[in-house]
Design a protein around this motif. Structure first.
Motif, PDB file in Angstrom:
ATOM      1  N   TYR A  77     -90.155  -7.968 -56.241  1.00 56.93           N
ATOM      2  CA  TYR A  77     -90.361  -8.265 -57.793  1.00 56.93           C
ATOM      3  C   TYR A  77     -88.998  -9.000 -57.964  1.00 56.93           C
ATOM      4  O   TYR A  77     -88.966 -10.208 -58.794  1.00 56.93           O
ATOM      5  CB  TYR A  77     -90.678  -7.064 -58.360  1.00 56.93           C
ATOM      6  CG  TYR A  77     -89.841  -7.138 -60.099  1.00 56.93           C
ATOM      7  CD1 TYR A  77     -90.491  -8.051 -60.996  1.00 56.93           C
ATOM      8  CD2 TYR A  77     -88.757  -6.415 -60.218  1.00 56.93           C
ATOM      9  CE1 TYR A  77     -89.565  -8.364 -62.116  1.00 56.93           C
ATOM     10  CE2 TYR A  77     -87.981  -6.544 -61.419  1.00 56.93           C
ATOM     11  CZ  TYR A  77     -88.582  -7.505 -62.259  1.00 56.93           C
ATOM     12  OH  TYR A  77     -87.899  -7.589 -63.582  1.00 56.93           O
ATOM     13  N   ALA A  78     -87.715  -8.338 -57.679  1.00 58.56           N
ATOM     14  CA  ALA A  78     -86.515  -8.852 -58.546  1.00 58.56           C
ATOM     15  C   ALA A  78     -86.301 -10.495 -57.631  1.00 58.56           C
ATOM     16  O   ALA A  78     -85.506 -11.117 -58.383  1.00 58.56           O
ATOM     17  CB  ALA A  78     -85.516  -7.848 -58.122  1.00 58.56           C
ATOM     18  N   VAL A  79     -86.573 -10.491 -56.469  1.00 57.76           N
ATOM     19  CA  VAL A  79     -85.990 -11.613 -55.854  1.00 57.76           C
ATOM     20  C   VAL A  79     -87.137 -13.093 -56.246  1.00 57.76           C
ATOM     21  O   VAL A  79     -86.485 -14.134 -56.474  1.00 57.76           O
ATOM     22  CB  VAL A  79     -85.981 -11.482 -54.316  1.00 57.76           C
ATOM     23  CG1 VAL A  79     -87.350 -11.361 -53.665  1.00 57.76           C
ATOM     24  CG2 VAL A  79     -85.495 -12.949 -53.674  1.00 57.76           C
ATOM     25  N   THR A  80     -88.503 -12.537 -56.233  1.00 65.08           N
ATOM     26  CA  THR A  80     -89.037 -13.644 -56.885  1.00 65.08           C
ATOM     27  C   THR A  80     -88.970 -14.044 -58.396  1.00 65.08           C
ATOM     28  O   THR A  80     -89.179 -15.093 -58.772  1.00 65.08           O
ATOM     29  CB  THR A  80     -90.481 -13.305 -56.677  1.00 65.08           C
ATOM     30  OG1 THR A  80     -90.824 -12.097 -57.032  1.00 65.08           O
ATOM     31  CG2 THR A  80     -90.776 -13.152 -55.016  1.00 65.08           C
ATOM     32  N   PHE A  81     -88.554 -13.089 -59.315  1.00 64.11           N
ATOM     33  CA  PHE A  81     -88.174 -13.083 -60.573  1.00 64.11           C
ATOM     34  C   PHE A  81     -87.219 -14.252 -60.673  1.00 64.11           C
ATOM     35  O   PHE A  81     -87.247 -15.116 -61.258  1.00 64.11           O
ATOM     36  CB  PHE A  81     -88.258 -11.669 -61.105  1.00 64.11           C
ATOM     37  CG  PHE A  81     -87.353 -11.682 -62.413  1.00 64.11           C
ATOM     38  CD1 PHE A  81     -88.763 -11.503 -63.711  1.00 64.11           C
ATOM     39  CD2 PHE A  81     -86.335 -11.733 -62.945  1.00 64.11           C
ATOM     40  CE1 PHE A  81     -88.164 -11.632 -64.842  1.00 64.11           C
ATOM     41  CE2 PHE A  81     -85.839 -11.768 -64.098  1.00 64.11           C
ATOM     42  CZ  PHE A  81     -86.924 -11.697 -65.155  1.00 64.11           C
ATOM     43  N   SER A  82     -86.220 -13.939 -59.878  1.00 59.79           N
ATOM     44  CA  SER A  82     -84.947 -14.657 -60.174  1.00 59.79           C
ATOM     45  C   SER A  82     -85.247 -16.198 -59.657  1.00 59.79           C
ATOM     46  O   SER A  82     -84.846 -17.232 -60.389  1.00 59.79           O
ATOM     47  CB  SER A  82     -83.620 -14.060 -59.184  1.00 59.79           C
ATOM     48  OG  SER A  82     -83.597 -12.954 -59.880  1.00 59.79           O
ATOM     49  N   PHE A  83     -85.908 -16.528 -58.296  1.00 55.00           N
ATOM     50  CA  PHE A  83     -86.059 -17.773 -57.860  1.00 55.00           C
ATOM     51  C   PHE A  83     -87.128 -18.466 -58.811  1.00 55.00           C
ATOM     52  O   PHE A  83     -86.768 -19.521 -58.950  1.00 55.00           O
ATOM     53  CB  PHE A  83     -86.495 -17.684 -56.314  1.00 55.00           C
ATOM     54  CG  PHE A  83     -85.359 -17.534 -55.604  1.00 55.00           C
ATOM     55  CD1 PHE A  83     -84.813 -18.552 -54.961  1.00 55.00           C
ATOM     56  CD2 PHE A  83     -84.969 -16.263 -55.175  1.00 55.00           C
ATOM     57  CE1 PHE A  83     -83.825 -18.503 -53.894  1.00 55.00           C
ATOM     58  CE2 PHE A  83     -83.785 -16.309 -54.191  1.00 55.00           C
ATOM     59  CZ  PHE A  83     -83.388 -17.198 -53.678  1.00 55.00           C
ATOM     60  N   ALA A  84     -87.973 -17.645 -59.389  1.00 49.40           N
ATOM     61  CA  ALA A  84     -88.855 -18.177 -60.534  1.00 49.40           C
ATOM     62  C   ALA A  84     -88.156 -18.865 -61.678  1.00 49.40           C
ATOM     63  O   ALA A  84     -88.478 -20.046 -62.202  1.00 49.40           O
ATOM     64  CB  ALA A  84     -90.012 -17.342 -60.794  1.00 49.40           C
ATOM     65  N   TYR A  85     -87.254 -18.246 -62.183  1.00 47.75           N
ATOM     66  CA  TYR A  85     -86.548 -18.798 -63.359  1.00 47.75           C
ATOM     67  C   TYR A  85     -85.758 -19.791 -63.152  1.00 47.75           C
ATOM     68  O   TYR A  85     -84.969 -19.935 -64.164  1.00 47.75           O
ATOM     69  CB  TYR A  85     -85.901 -17.337 -63.952  1.00 47.75           C
ATOM     70  CG  TYR A  85     -86.772 -16.836 -65.000  1.00 47.75           C
ATOM     71  CD1 TYR A  85     -87.300 -17.524 -66.193  1.00 47.75           C
ATOM     72  CD2 TYR A  85     -86.976 -15.428 -65.067  1.00 47.75           C
ATOM     73  CE1 TYR A  85     -87.946 -16.996 -66.938  1.00 47.75           C
ATOM     74  CE2 TYR A  85     -87.934 -14.878 -66.140  1.00 47.75           C
ATOM     75  CZ  TYR A  85     -88.342 -15.516 -67.263  1.00 47.75           C
ATOM     76  OH  TYR A  85     -88.909 -15.180 -68.276  1.00 47.75           O
ATOM     77  N   ARG A  86     -85.530 -20.265 -62.055  1.00 45.42           N
ATOM     78  CA  ARG A  86     -84.609 -21.518 -61.945  1.00 45.42           C
ATOM     79  C   ARG A  86     -85.058 -22.620 -62.568  1.00 45.42           C
ATOM     80  O   ARG A  86     -84.719 -23.396 -63.136  1.00 45.42           O
ATOM     81  CB  ARG A  86     -84.450 -21.914 -60.256  1.00 45.42           C
ATOM     82  CG  ARG A  86     -83.623 -20.695 -59.481  1.00 45.42           C
ATOM     83  CD  ARG A  86     -83.494 -21.346 -58.368  1.00 45.42           C
ATOM     84  NE  ARG A  86     -84.688 -21.481 -57.577  1.00 45.42           N
ATOM     85  CZ  ARG A  86     -84.807 -21.921 -56.252  1.00 45.42           C
ATOM     86  NH1 ARG A  86     -83.589 -22.393 -55.481  1.00 45.42           N
ATOM     87  NH2 ARG A  86     -85.952 -21.985 -55.596  1.00 45.42           N
ATOM     88  N   GLN A  87     -86.465 -22.791 -62.778  1.00 43.93           N
ATOM     89  CA  GLN A  87     -87.420 -23.701 -63.582  1.00 43.93           C
ATOM     90  C   GLN A  87     -88.144 -23.340 -64.623  1.00 43.93           C
ATOM     91  O   GLN A  87     -88.649 -24.185 -65.467  1.00 43.93           O
ATOM     92  CB  GLN A  87     -88.047 -24.491 -62.572  1.00 43.93           C
ATOM     93  CG  GLN A  87     -87.192 -25.230 -61.303  1.00 43.93           C
ATOM     94  CD  GLN A  87     -88.049 -26.196 -60.506  1.00 43.93           C
ATOM     95  OE1 GLN A  87     -88.790 -25.432 -59.686  1.00 43.93           O
ATOM     96  NE2 GLN A  87     -87.921 -27.394 -60.622  1.00 43.93           N
ATOM     97  N   LEU A  88     -88.507 -22.173 -64.921  1.00 44.54           N
ATOM     98  CA  LEU A  88     -89.219 -21.847 -66.052  1.00 44.54           C
ATOM     99  C   LEU A  88     -88.577 -21.411 -67.071  1.00 44.54           C
ATOM    100  O   LEU A  88     -87.279 -20.863 -67.098  1.00 44.54           O
ATOM    101  CB  LEU A  88     -90.211 -20.344 -65.451  1.00 44.54           C
ATOM    102  CG  LEU A  88     -91.078 -20.401 -64.486  1.00 44.54           C
ATOM    103  CD1 LEU A  88     -91.704 -19.221 -64.095  1.00 44.54           C
ATOM    104  CD2 LEU A  88     -92.221 -21.648 -64.721  1.00 44.54           C
ATOM    105  N   THR A  89     -89.146 -21.491 -68.172  1.00 42.72           N
ATOM    106  CA  THR A  89     -88.270 -20.965 -69.571  1.00 42.72           C
ATOM    107  C   THR A  89     -88.650 -19.679 -69.549  1.00 42.72           C
ATOM    108  O   THR A  89     -89.517 -19.037 -69.069  1.00 42.72           O
ATOM    109  CB  THR A  89     -89.322 -21.843 -70.823  1.00 42.72           C
ATOM    110  OG1 THR A  89     -90.651 -21.291 -70.978  1.00 42.72           O
ATOM    111  CG2 THR A  89     -89.263 -23.315 -70.756  1.00 42.72           C
ATOM    112  N   ALA A  90     -87.833 -19.071 -70.777  1.00 43.03           N
ATOM    113  CA  ALA A  90     -88.159 -17.714 -70.644  1.00 43.03           C
ATOM    114  C   ALA A  90     -89.324 -17.068 -71.100  1.00 43.03           C
ATOM    115  O   ALA A  90     -89.929 -16.156 -70.678  1.00 43.03           O
ATOM    116  CB  ALA A  90     -87.064 -17.315 -71.867  1.00 43.03           C
TER     117      ALA A  90
END
Length: 279
Positions: A77-90
């Motif tokens: 969860y933590a790693v995919t969460f971080s990599f996803a937020y490189r391009q997604l808005t909050a």
């Protein structure tokens, strides 16, 4: 009888903490030099340190609870969460995350023999339609790869939640899982050492995300949780994407598109209908 004011205060603080995770990760990866792998490692290590300190303060061994399967899901969860937020808005990230969490848990219920009634099926179909509508190609659509990573993060968190059902001491289990996730995230950082970058504010945001909005946030939520029925607790958590969206607009200067607004109403409203009818 539980103190209503105490329960309300704990619940509000916990939901604000969960929403703040999205804001902290997004602003760190957007506005600082820290990379996603380093953010993940600092976040998990900071959470582990805080929770271990709480366990020691209670006179228990920090690693007494938890297990490796749950730790692997926490790390995923933590790693995919971080990599996803490189391009997604909050807002988009939080909506995809919590939508995937609830749909994963609902899917598990169906796979193990749970039956839905008419209104529940309608809610599930509306939620899925909202998710599809959000991801359809278009100017307002989020990047597909990042959206897929966030959906994977939500699925991992859903499995983590299912593994934790019936815990007698959720704080001890969370502490043990965070500690077991440390070697996993250390391996991630070692593998990504060539791309490592950080700065002071990025590290500060990662520590705040791990120690305060993750570690302390879970403690607050678990303190309030016994006062709620399962359906009520699940419904309350649907407030997190809305809080993250509001924070994104007010604090990060993000725009709320019509597509995101409609998808939010469909996804969260549909899931809420399923959960409330289940109760």
């Amino acid at each position: 009888m539980p103190n209503p004011l105490r329960i309300a205060s704990l619940t509000i603080l916990a939901m604000l903490a969960f929403a703040s995770n999205s804001l902290l990760c997004r602003i760190a990866l957007r506005d600082t030099a820290i990379d996603a792998a380093t953010f993940t490692s600092i976040r998990l290590i900071s959470g582990a340190v805080l929770l271990a300190a709480l366990m020691i303060g209670r006179g228990h061994r920090p690693w007494a609870g938890g297990n490796w399967r749950a730790a692997a899901m926490l790390f995923a969860y933590a790693v995919t969460f971080s990599f996803a937020y490189r391009q997604l808005t909050a807002a988009t990230g939080a909506l995809l995350l919590f939508g995937a969490v609830q749909l994963t848990m609902l899917g598990y219920g169906l796979a193990t023999g749970e039956r839905l009634r008419g209104a529940q099926w309608l809610g599930l179909l509306v939620a899925l339609a909202g998710l599809v509508g959000l991801l359809l190609p278009g100017l307002a659509a989020p990047p597909l790869a990042s959206a897929a990573l966030m959906l994977a993060a939500g699925a991992a968190w859903g499995v983590y939640s299912l593994l934790g059902r019936g815990l007698t001491d959720p704080v001890a289990a969370t502490a043990g899982n965070f500690l077991r996730a440390v070697p996993l995230t250390a391996a991630l950082s070692l593998a990504a050492v060539a791309q490592t970058s950080s700065d002071t504010m990025g590290v500060v945001y990662a520590i705040a995300s791990g120690a305060i909005t993750s570690g302390l946030g879970y403690v607050l939520w678990y303190a309030a949780l016994p006062a709620f029925k399962a359906a009520s607790a699940a419904t309350i958590q649907l407030s997190v994407p809305a809080l993250a969206a509001l924070g994104g607009v007010l604090l990060l200067g993000e725009q709320m598109s019509l597509r995101l607004l409609v998808a939010s109403v469909a996804i969260l409203g549909g899931i809420a209908l399923v959960i409330l009818r289940r109760s």
